[in-house]
Design a protein around this motif. Structure first.
Motif, PDB file in Angstrom:
ATOM      1  N   ARG A 249       1.733   9.270  -6.380  1.00 35.01           N
ATOM      2  CA  ARG A 249       1.931  10.704  -6.138  1.00 35.01           C
ATOM      3  C   ARG A 249       3.131  11.284  -6.867  1.00 35.01           C
ATOM      4  O   ARG A 249       3.366  12.501  -6.809  1.00 35.01           O
TER       5      ARG A 249
ATOM      6  N   GLY B 111       0.979   3.996  -2.933  1.00 33.62           N
ATOM      7  CA  GLY B 111       0.619   5.376  -2.624  1.00 33.62           C
ATOM      8  C   GLY B 111       1.700   6.355  -3.049  1.00 33.62           C
ATOM      9  O   GLY B 111       1.399   7.418  -3.603  1.00 33.62           O
TER      10      GLY B 111
ATOM     11  N   ASP C 132       0.826  -1.206   0.000  1.00 33.00           N
ATOM     12  CA  ASP C 132       0.000   0.000   0.000  1.00 33.00           C
ATOM     13  C   ASP C 132       0.863   1.260   0.000  1.00 33.00           C
ATOM     14  O   ASP C 132       0.553   2.248  -0.679  1.00 33.00           O
ATOM     15  N   TYR C 133       1.950   1.210   0.767  1.00 31.29           N
ATOM     16  CA  TYR C 133       2.835   2.380   0.846  1.00 31.29           C
ATOM     17  C   TYR C 133       3.510   2.624  -0.493  1.00 31.29           C
ATOM     18  O   TYR C 133       3.567   3.766  -0.985  1.00 31.29           O
TER      19      TYR C 133
END
Length: 275
Positions: A16, A12, A8-9
């Motif tokens: 970005r 994410g 997930d990190y």
């Protein structure tokens, strides 16, 4: 599709980061907001399949080398890099410090505003990188050769300046041992250690105990040649973004004899134009 906190990190951070920030060509319409998985894999130096498995939580043991590469590609700062390592179940490797240590100008400006508290910035081997005027005045009776470790063991005035010299020396050596473990092979630390192993039997005895810890003295006593005895609280902070640097601030409770001594010291410093 499975996932994990690590996956997930990564996803994410990838979403970005724009390709233009990494100098990647952009042609036509893109289906993703940020980087593609293929682009992260290519820049990191791993296969696309391996990177997909990382994001999907099917690969849970990336090597430190892969994490370092991911940290660079995803433009992670120190906090982000440490978080990445923790999610992968590893401890982050130390970031090599700059060859030449300097105190940040903004930090120095802040220190100069603390007219009632001596403040210093120490480097990784306890080189004095910056002081405010009151700190210069505090240590004026004990010329510390701009390195507090050397002065503690090699300047005979140290044992008078520090009434609790043995405790101060032990804490200094333990702090240096801790820095040596965090930055193994650092030439500045090794240079100070090698010199003192030759010149100071006291240092050798304390160094060989292998104590490694940060600053432990909450209160430090000084015997200043002009204002007499001072008992000051010690506050030590790691300097963010500068590996191995510490900001140390000394403070005396309002109305105490030590506060009066610091006030007198400040007056003497202002009269002489110290700082």
């Amino acid at each position: 599709m499975t996932s994990s906190p690590l996956g997930d990190y990564l996803r994410g951070r990838r979403d970005r980061l724009m390709p233009e920030a990494l100098g990647l060509p952009v042609h036509g319409r893109r289906r993703v907001a940020g980087l593609r998985r293929e682009e992260v894999a290519m820049l990191t130096g791993v296969s696309v399949d391996y990177y997909v498995r990382l994001e999907q939580g099917r690969e849970t043991s990336p090597s430190p080398q892969v994490l370092d590469s991911l940290g660079e590609v995803l433009r992670l700062d120190d906090d982000g890099r440490q978080h990445l390592y923790r999610l992968a179940g590893l401890s982050p490797r130390p970031v090599p410090p700059a060859p030449v240590e300097e105190a940040d100008d903004a930090l120095l400006e802040l220190m100069l505003s603390w007219i009632g508290s001596p403040a210093l910035v120490f480097g990784r081997a306890f080189d004095v990188l910056a002081t405010n005027p009151l700190a210069e005045a505090l240590f004026a009776g004990f010329p510390f050769s701009r390195n507090l470790t050397r002065a503690t063991f090699l300047d005979p005035r140290a044992r008078t300046f520090y009434p609790d010299w043995h405790l101060v020396a032990e804490n200094t050596v333990a702090g240096l041992r801790l820095a040596d473990g965090l930055m193994p092979g650092d030439p500045r630390i090794r240079g100070v250690v090698d010199e003192l192993r030759v010149k100071s039997p006291d240092f050798v005895a304390m160094w060989e105990r292998n104590d490694a810890r940060g600053k432990r003295l909450d209160v430090k006593r000084f015997r200043h040649p002009e204002v007499g005895s001072l008992e000051l609280r010690v506050h030590a902070f790691d300097v963010r973004g500068s590996t191995g640097q510490q900001l140390v601030v000394y403070h005396a409770p309002a109305g105490s004899p030590s506060a009066e001594g610091l006030a007198l010291l400040g007056t003497l410093a202002a009269t002489r134009g110290i700082g």
